[in-house]
Write a protein that holds these residues in place. Structure first.
Motif, PDB file in Angstrom:
ATOM      1  N   SER A  95       0.820  -1.217   0.000  1.00  0.00           N
ATOM      2  CA  SER A  95       0.000   0.000   0.000  1.00  0.00           C
ATOM      3  C   SER A  95       0.852   1.265   0.000  1.00  0.00           C
ATOM      4  O   SER A  95       1.843   1.351   0.725  1.00  0.00           O
ATOM      5  CB  SER A  95      -0.901   0.032   1.239  1.00  0.00           C
ATOM      6  OG  SER A  95      -1.595   1.282   1.282  1.00  0.00           O
TER       7      SER A  95
ATOM      8  N   GLY B 155      -2.285   3.452   6.306  1.00  0.00           N
ATOM      9  CA  GLY B 155      -3.360   2.629   5.773  1.00  0.00           C
ATOM     10  C   GLY B 155      -3.560   1.327   6.529  1.00  0.00           C
ATOM     11  O   GLY B 155      -2.837   1.021   7.489  1.00  0.00           O
ATOM     12  N   ASN B 156      -4.527   0.585   6.031  1.00  0.00           N
ATOM     13  CA  ASN B 156      -4.968  -0.614   6.755  1.00  0.00           C
ATOM     14  C   ASN B 156      -3.982  -1.779   6.663  1.00  0.00           C
ATOM     15  O   ASN B 156      -3.714  -2.455   7.655  1.00  0.00           O
ATOM     16  CB  ASN B 156      -6.344  -1.019   6.213  1.00  0.00           C
ATOM     17  CG  ASN B 156      -7.338   0.104   6.423  1.00  0.00           C
ATOM     18  OD1 ASN B 156      -7.397   0.684   7.515  1.00  0.00           O
ATOM     19  ND2 ASN B 156      -8.109   0.449   5.387  1.00  0.00           N
TER      20      ASN B 156
ATOM     21  N   PRO C 289      -3.381  -4.183  -0.159  1.00  0.00           N
ATOM     22  CA  PRO C 289      -4.780  -3.809  -0.318  1.00  0.00           C
ATOM     23  C   PRO C 289      -5.326  -4.471  -1.581  1.00  0.00           C
ATOM     24  O   PRO C 289      -4.539  -4.843  -2.469  1.00  0.00           O
ATOM     25  CB  PRO C 289      -4.705  -2.285  -0.509  1.00  0.00           C
ATOM     26  CG  PRO C 289      -3.348  -2.015  -1.059  1.00  0.00           C
ATOM     27  CD  PRO C 289      -2.456  -3.092  -0.507  1.00  0.00           C
TER      28      PRO C 289
ATOM     29  N   TYR D 111      -8.887  -3.407  -7.445  1.00  0.00           N
ATOM     30  CA  TYR D 111      -9.642  -4.046  -8.534  1.00  0.00           C
ATOM     31  C   TYR D 111      -9.440  -5.568  -8.531  1.00  0.00           C
ATOM     32  O   TYR D 111      -9.041  -6.175  -9.511  1.00  0.00           O
ATOM     33  CB  TYR D 111      -9.304  -3.414  -9.893  1.00  0.00           C
ATOM     34  CG  TYR D 111      -9.890  -2.019  -9.995  1.00  0.00           C
ATOM     35  CD1 TYR D 111     -11.233  -1.834 -10.355  1.00  0.00           C
ATOM     36  CD2 TYR D 111      -9.140  -0.906  -9.653  1.00  0.00           C
ATOM     37  CE1 TYR D 111     -11.787  -0.565 -10.379  1.00  0.00           C
ATOM     38  CE2 TYR D 111      -9.680   0.369  -9.678  1.00  0.00           C
ATOM     39  CZ  TYR D 111     -11.009   0.531 -10.039  1.00  0.00           C
ATOM     40  OH  TYR D 111     -11.571   1.789 -10.057  1.00  0.00           O
TER      41      TYR D 111
ATOM     42  N   ALA E 252      -6.658  -6.308   2.725  1.00  0.00           N
ATOM     43  CA  ALA E 252      -7.813  -5.526   3.186  1.00  0.00           C
ATOM     44  C   ALA E 252      -8.544  -4.972   1.965  1.00  0.00           C
ATOM     45  O   ALA E 252      -7.907  -4.682   0.936  1.00  0.00           O
ATOM     46  CB  ALA E 252      -7.343  -4.381   4.081  1.00  0.00           C
TER      47      ALA E 252
ATOM     48  N   ALA F  26     -12.537  -2.777   0.757  1.00  0.00           N
ATOM     49  CA  ALA F  26     -13.669  -1.977   1.229  1.00  0.00           C
ATOM     50  C   ALA F  26     -14.983  -2.756   1.256  1.00  0.00           C
ATOM     51  O   ALA F  26     -15.798  -2.590   2.175  1.00  0.00           O
ATOM     52  CB  ALA F  26     -13.815  -0.745   0.346  1.00  0.00           C
ATOM     53  N   ASP F  27     -15.183  -3.590   0.274  1.00  0.00           N
ATOM     54  CA  ASP F  27     -16.443  -4.319   0.172  1.00  0.00           C
ATOM     55  C   ASP F  27     -16.602  -5.264   1.375  1.00  0.00           C
ATOM     56  O   ASP F  27     -15.608  -5.663   1.992  1.00  0.00           O
ATOM     57  CB  ASP F  27     -16.457  -5.140  -1.123  1.00  0.00           C
ATOM     58  CG  ASP F  27     -17.860  -5.378  -1.627  1.00  0.00           C
ATOM     59  OD1 ASP F  27     -18.184  -4.881  -2.717  1.00  0.00           O
ATOM     60  OD2 ASP F  27     -18.626  -6.074  -0.920  1.00  0.00           O
TER      61      ASP F  27
ATOM     62  N   VAL G  39     -13.115  -2.580   5.175  1.00  0.00           N
ATOM     63  CA  VAL G  39     -12.293  -1.449   5.630  1.00  0.00           C
ATOM     64  C   VAL G  39     -11.902  -0.599   4.420  1.00  0.00           C
ATOM     65  O   VAL G  39     -11.273  -1.069   3.489  1.00  0.00           O
ATOM     66  CB  VAL G  39     -11.045  -1.897   6.429  1.00  0.00           C
ATOM     67  CG1 VAL G  39     -11.443  -2.398   7.806  1.00  0.00           C
ATOM     68  CG2 VAL G  39     -10.230  -2.959   5.715  1.00  0.00           C
ATOM     69  N   TRP G  40     -12.325   0.634   4.463  1.00  0.00           N
ATOM     70  CA  TRP G  40     -12.128   1.492   3.299  1.00  0.00           C
ATOM     71  C   TRP G  40     -11.179   2.651   3.623  1.00  0.00           C
ATOM     72  O   TRP G  40     -10.123   2.797   3.018  1.00  0.00           O
ATOM     73  CB  TRP G  40     -13.489   2.014   2.805  1.00  0.00           C
ATOM     74  CG  TRP G  40     -13.426   2.824   1.559  1.00  0.00           C
ATOM     75  CD1 TRP G  40     -12.406   2.861   0.647  1.00  0.00           C
ATOM     76  CD2 TRP G  40     -14.432   3.712   1.074  1.00  0.00           C
ATOM     77  NE1 TRP G  40     -12.719   3.714  -0.386  1.00  0.00           N
ATOM     78  CE2 TRP G  40     -13.947   4.248  -0.151  1.00  0.00           C
ATOM     79  CE3 TRP G  40     -15.700   4.094   1.531  1.00  0.00           C
ATOM     80  CZ2 TRP G  40     -14.693   5.166  -0.907  1.00  0.00           C
ATOM     81  CZ3 TRP G  40     -16.435   5.005   0.780  1.00  0.00           C
ATOM     82  CH2 TRP G  40     -15.937   5.531  -0.424  1.00  0.00           C
TER      83      TRP G  40
HETATM   84  C1  LIG Z   1      -7.016   1.822  -6.846  1.00  0.00           C
HETATM   85  C2  LIG Z   1      -7.935   1.217  -5.811  1.00  0.00           C
HETATM   86  C3  LIG Z   1      -8.663   0.093  -6.146  1.00  0.00           C
HETATM   87  C4  LIG Z   1      -9.496  -0.510  -5.214  1.00  0.00           C
HETATM   88  N1  LIG Z   1     -10.182  -1.643  -5.559  1.00  0.00           N
HETATM   89  C5  LIG Z   1     -11.013  -2.199  -4.661  1.00  0.00           C
HETATM   90  C6  LIG Z   1     -11.791  -3.351  -5.006  1.00  0.00           C
HETATM   91  O1  LIG Z   1     -11.702  -3.896  -6.090  1.00  0.00           O
HETATM   92  N2  LIG Z   1     -12.626  -3.868  -4.066  1.00  0.00           N
HETATM   93  C7  LIG Z   1     -12.754  -3.306  -2.834  1.00  0.00           C
HETATM   94  O2  LIG Z   1     -13.529  -3.805  -2.026  1.00  0.00           O
HETATM   95  N3  LIG Z   1     -12.002  -2.238  -2.456  1.00  0.00           N
HETATM   96  C8  LIG Z   1     -11.153  -1.669  -3.337  1.00  0.00           C
HETATM   97  N4  LIG Z   1     -10.405  -0.584  -2.977  1.00  0.00           N
HETATM   98  C9  LIG Z   1     -10.417  -0.139  -1.573  1.00  0.00           C
HETATM   99  C10 LIG Z   1      -9.200  -0.617  -0.810  1.00  0.00           C
HETATM  100  O3  LIG Z   1      -8.978  -2.000  -1.015  1.00  0.00           O
HETATM  101  C11 LIG Z   1      -9.392  -0.363   0.688  1.00  0.00           C
HETATM  102  O4  LIG Z   1      -9.558   1.022   0.913  1.00  0.00           O
HETATM  103  C12 LIG Z   1      -8.234  -0.901   1.506  1.00  0.00           C
HETATM  104  O5  LIG Z   1      -8.565  -0.824   2.877  1.00  0.00           O
HETATM  105  C13 LIG Z   1      -6.975  -0.094   1.259  1.00  0.00           C
HETATM  106  O6  LIG Z   1      -5.921  -0.598   2.021  1.00  0.00           O
HETATM  107  P1  LIG Z   1      -4.734   0.344   2.521  1.00  0.00           P
HETATM  108  O7  LIG Z   1      -5.342   1.301   3.501  1.00  0.00           O
HETATM  109  O8  LIG Z   1      -3.767  -0.582   3.130  1.00  0.00           O
HETATM  110  O9  LIG Z   1      -4.188   1.042   1.317  1.00  0.00           O
HETATM  111  C14 LIG Z   1      -9.589   0.058  -3.898  1.00  0.00           C
HETATM  112  C15 LIG Z   1      -8.868   1.206  -3.572  1.00  0.00           C
HETATM  113  C16 LIG Z   1      -8.060   1.792  -4.522  1.00  0.00           C
HETATM  114  C17 LIG Z   1      -7.293   3.042  -4.148  1.00  0.00           C
END
Ligand SMILES: Cc1cc2nc3c(=O)[nH]c(=O)nc-3n(C[C@H](O)[C@H](O)[C@H](O)COP(=O)(O)O)c2cc1C
Length: 227
Positions: A59, A64-65, A133, A136, A169, A171-172, A205-206
């Motif tokens: 990440s 971040g998470n 993370p 996509y 991690a 978001a969904d 977690v978003w």
């Molecule tokens: C470029 C990008 C693509 C993402 N694609 C997805 C996805 O396909 N499905 C989902 O549930 N979350 C998606 N997310 C949300 C991240 O997976 C989520 O915020 C995660 O906690 C981020 O981890 P981090 O804080 O360690 O960066 C996406 C976020 C970004 C920035």
């Protein structure tokens, strides 16, 4: 052979027999009590062995998470006495593999970038942690470009007795959304001949730091502590 020689051979043969029985991991061993205790102590030795661990984070979000999961995992691993080398892929200068095959999957790479410092750590690692993370439905490109550079050391890291762990991690909240990434991890380590030593999958977690209000930090710590 005189009597003394004969007796010495007999004693060493008996000792070898005991040693062999102690090392045995056959189904017979399960029915003999003394072998059970040997197995238990082997297991203890295995679980207390100090390991060299490489943690690859994916990440770019400092707070971040997944970086939090990596922090907690490393805290647990340090607590258990393991040696940890952390490589934050998003902060590193690692070129994309261009498939020139100069390395022939087991040799020098045309690039001399930050992967050069990671290369020997990966070769000697007992365990590699992939922490990313979901971007996509896959690993972040920051981590994937580092994984692709494994190509130049493929011959040195494939097989052997390495282990791996996986933390992610997203978001969904649907568990099924993690399947593609998990399958990628499992397929990759199966190819490499590495053994999965655990996963922490954190849905829902978003925002950066949202994971601190969940159980997944503790799960990552426990994984590092008990690995
Ligand atoms: C470029 C990008 C693509 C993402 N694609 C997805 C996805 O396909 N499905 C989902 O549930 N979350 C998606 N997310 C949300 C991240 O997976 C989520 O915020 C995660 O906690 C981020 O981890 P981090 O804080 O360690 O960066 C996406 C976020 C970004 C920035």
């Amino acid at each position: 052979m005189d009597r003394r020689d004969f007796l010495e051979k007999l004693i060493s043969a008996a000792a070898a027999g005991i040693a062999l029985a102690a090392c045995s991991n056959t189904s017979n061993a399960q029915t003999i009590n003394s072998d059970d205790s040997t197995k238990n102590s082997d297991h203890q030795k295995e679980s207390t062995k100090k390991m060299k661990i490489v943690v690859l984070t994916g990440s770019p979000r400092k707070n971040g998470n997944t970086n939090y999961m990596a922090d907690r995992f490393i805290a647990g691993a340090h607590e258990a006495g393991h040696e940890v080398f952390r490589f934050d892929c998003a902060k590193k200068d690692v070129s994309l593999c261009i498939g020139c095959n100069h390395c022939n999957m087991n040799g020098p790479c045309i690039y001399d970038d930050d992967f050069t410092q990671l290369r020997p750590k990966l070769i000697e690692a007992d365990l590699v942690a992939f922490v990313s993370p979901m971007y996509y439905f896959g690993f972040s490109a920051q981590l994937k470009r580092v994984i692709d550079r494994f190509y130049a050391i493929n011959g040195q890291i494939k097989g052997g007795s390495k282990k791996a762990v996986f933390m992610m991690a997203y978001a969904d909240t649907a568990k099924s959304e993690a399947e593609a990434m998990t399958a990628h991890y499992k397929t990759m380590i199966k190819y490499l001949g590495w053994k999965d030593a655990g996963m922490v999958i954190a849905p829902g977690v978003w925002t950066a730091g949202a994971i601190k209000n969940t159980k997944y930090g503790d799960e990552a710590y426990k994984l590092g502590r008990e690995i």
